[in-house]
Design an enzyme around this catalytic site. Sequence first.
Site, PDB file in Angstrom:
ATOM      1  CB  CYS A 324      -0.985  -0.014   1.116  1.00  0.00           C
ATOM      2  SG  CYS A 324      -0.226   0.064   2.897  1.00  0.00           S
ATOM      3  CD  GLU A 358      -3.296  -1.647  -1.646  1.00  0.00           C
ATOM      4  OE1 GLU A 358      -3.285  -2.433  -0.837  1.00  0.00           O
ATOM      5  OE2 GLU A 358      -3.551  -0.458  -1.357  1.00  0.00           O
TER       6      GLU A 358
END
Length: 366
Positions: A324, A358
Site C-alpha cells: 500500500c 497500491e
Amino acid sequence: MTPEHLPTEQYEAQLAEKVVRLQSMMAPFSDLVPEVFRSPVSHYRMRAEFRIWHDGDDLYHIIFDQQTKSRIRVDSFPAASELINQLMTAMIAGVRNNPILRHKLFQIDYLTTLRNQAVVSLLYHKKLDDEWRQQAEALRDALRAQNLNVHLIGRATKTKIALDQDYIDERLPIAGKEMIYRQVENSFTQPNAAMNIQMLEWALDVTKGSKGDLLELYCGNGNFSLALARNFDRVLATEIAKPSVAAAQYNIAANHIDNVQIIRMAAEEFTQAMNGVREFNRLQGIDLKSYQCETIFVDPPRSGLDSETEKMVQAYPRILYISCNPETLCKNLETLSQTHKVERLALFDQFPYTHHMECGVLLTAK
C-alpha cells in the site's frame, strides 16, 4: 477534487500518471510494464469515517482538509458506496432532533457490503446508558423501516454497545467461486471491494501451479489466505489483532476450507519462531517444520517490511508482496532484489483521484 465532487472526467489521466510514476519508481528493479487494474470511477469505498460538527440546532458530517486542517462540511460523499450516502442522510435526520442521541456525538463510522448490509458506529464523549440504548434501538428500527439493512453500535471510552451484532458478512465472487468474509467494525478491511476482487484474482493468477505450502504474514481476516488456499497444499498465516483472528477463523469455517492454519502472533515473533530464536506457547501443537513453504505472501503496513522480516522472506523461492506504499516497497526491494527478481508487477487503483497507489509484485529467486 472536493469530498462532494469527483473529477470522473479525469479518471483516465490520473490513472495514466500513476502508471508512469510506478514504472519510474520500479525502474531500478524491473522494466516490466505494470498490469493495471481500474477502480469504479465513483461509489467505490465500502467504508468511511466522519467527524460530526454541532452548529446550533444543526449538525452534519465533516472531514478535515489534509493541508489546511480546515473543516469541510460533507452532506454527500460520491467516493463511498451508495448505501453509505443513503445512511449519511438518514443518520443525520434521525439524530439531529434527538437530544439523547446527538449529545456529545463526535464521529460516525460506516461499513458496508456489496449486498447492501451496513454497520454504523456512533462515537461519543459521554457515558452510554439504557436510555441511549432505547433511543438507538428506535433509530435502528426506523432505518430498517426505510429498507436500510443496518446494525448500530455505540462507542465511548471503554464502552461498546452493539445492538445486534458488530459485523457484516461480505460475499465476493473470486475467480468463479463465491467467498464469504466476515468484517468486524473497527478492524481493518479492504476499503475498495471491486479492487479487492481484482487483487485476489491477480494473486490467484500469479500463484497458479504452485508447489508446496504458502506462508502469509499480516493476514487480517484471512482475505488473501482463504482465496489463495485453492492454489496450495496448505496455508500457514499470522495475525496479531484478536478480532481479525476471530473473523479469520469464522471465514475458514464459512468457506469450508480445511487447509488454512491461523496463528495469533506478530510477524517479528513468527520470524523468531521460524529461526528457532525462542519458543512460543501459542505454537504448541503446530509443527512448523512440517510445512514446505515455497511461497511467502506479505501485505505489510505502510512502513513496509522490517529488516529481520526482509531477511526471513529472502529464504523463500517465491515472494508475493502486496504494497500500500510503493516507496517502502522499493526500499525493501533494494534488499530483496539481491536474491530475487521481479516476475510480475501490478498497479491497483485502490483510491482514485489521490496520490495513493497500491501495487503487487511476484518475486522469484535468482
